[in-house]
Every structure is written in structure tokens, then in C-alpha cells.
Design a protein around this motif. Sequence first.
Motif, PDB file in Angstrom:
ATOM      1  N   ASP A   1       0.831  -1.214   0.000  1.00 37.16           N
ATOM      2  CA  ASP A   1       0.000   0.000   0.000  1.00 37.16           C
ATOM      3  C   ASP A   1       0.862   1.260   0.000  1.00 37.16           C
ATOM      4  O   ASP A   1       0.645   2.188  -0.789  1.00 37.16           O
ATOM      5  CB  ASP A   1      -0.924   0.022   1.215  1.00 37.16           C
ATOM      6  N   GLN A   2       1.828   1.297   0.898  1.00 44.36           N
ATOM      7  CA  GLN A   2       2.648   2.502   1.041  1.00 44.36           C
ATOM      8  C   GLN A   2       3.590   2.693  -0.142  1.00 44.36           C
ATOM      9  O   GLN A   2       3.853   3.814  -0.565  1.00 44.36           O
ATOM     10  CB  GLN A   2       3.454   2.449   2.347  1.00 44.36           C
TER      11      GLN A   2
ATOM     12  N   ARG B   1       1.833   4.277  -2.932  1.00 45.96           N
ATOM     13  CA  ARG B   1       1.547   5.678  -2.628  1.00 45.96           C
ATOM     14  C   ARG B   1       2.805   6.553  -2.756  1.00 45.96           C
ATOM     15  O   ARG B   1       2.741   7.692  -3.231  1.00 45.96           O
ATOM     16  CB  ARG B   1       0.985   5.779  -1.209  1.00 45.96           C
TER      17      ARG B   1
ATOM     18  N   TYR C   1      -3.653  -4.546   9.117  1.00 42.78           N
ATOM     19  CA  TYR C   1      -2.821  -5.262   8.160  1.00 42.78           C
ATOM     20  C   TYR C   1      -2.539  -6.682   8.626  1.00 42.78           C
ATOM     21  O   TYR C   1      -2.459  -7.598   7.804  1.00 42.78           O
ATOM     22  CB  TYR C   1      -1.513  -4.498   7.933  1.00 42.78           C
TER      23      TYR C   1
END
Length: 154
Positions: free
Chosen positions: A67-68, A71, A102
Motif C-alpha cells: 500500500d505505502q 503511494r 494489516y
Amino acid sequence: MKLGSQELKGVLYHIPQTPRESQPTMETPSAILPSSQRRHRKKSKLAVVDTQKPKCYRSGYNFFFADQYARLKPDYHAQERSITKKIGHMWSNLTESEKQVYQDKGVKDVEIYGIEMLEYKSSHESGAAASTVAQSLFSLLLSFVFVVTLSFSL
């Protein structure tokens, strides 16, 4: 350079033969031996990969990282190492409740992986051996999931 009565200018391609002092060289033994006497290394063969085998499960950190990374990648183009360090620091600074989201995804992925492996093993192995292996694998996986879930809930 003078050659006889002429003075030559330019690049010298052939070095005149003059006795030189012997200088130690750093030649390897394989460079000294003729190629017929050298030992040959075995070429490693690539392992045959079964494309139908399910991929291994991902942990909670792997879900967070994905996810990060998606991004942050546009902001830090071609700086993968700094992105990785930043994500590691972000993970260590998360609260337990934020990590739990998570971790739950990771536990669900373990369960899905176990089910897929059972189906894979039962379809690729024949007879009773397949079912006993699949059952023992499934029971082991469920006990692991239970322990992981219990440890995160405390």
C-alpha cells in the motif's frame, strides 16, 4: 622517438624488444593452464517451476508495504532504497490498532493459502497419501492461524 637518424612522432604500436627485469604477475592458475586442462564448472539448471502451485501467503507487513510503496513511488522516483527505509520507519511508528488492520489481512491470506495448497496437493498427488498429507497440512495451518490470531488479539 629516434629510429636511426629519423625522429618519429606519433603512436608507437610495436614496443621494441629490450630485456626487462622480471616483474611478478598476478596470473591465476587457470590463466596459465591451457583450456583443455582447466576444470569446468557445472552450469546450474533452473528449477522447474510449477505455475499452478499457489504463491506463498503475505504477512501484514507485506500488505502495508504494498500500500505505502504504491503511494510513495511517484514522489520518490528511482529511489527504491529510500522508499523502503521510509516504509520501515512508518511501520515501526504505527500503533497496534493500525497494525492490526494489516495483520488481519495477513491472517486471512494464510487461511486462503492453506485452502489453495490443500486443493493443489489433492489434485497433484494420488490416492490416500494425498488426502492424509492434505489433512495434516490443513490442521497444522489452522493451528498456526489460531495461535497467530490469539497472539495479536492479546
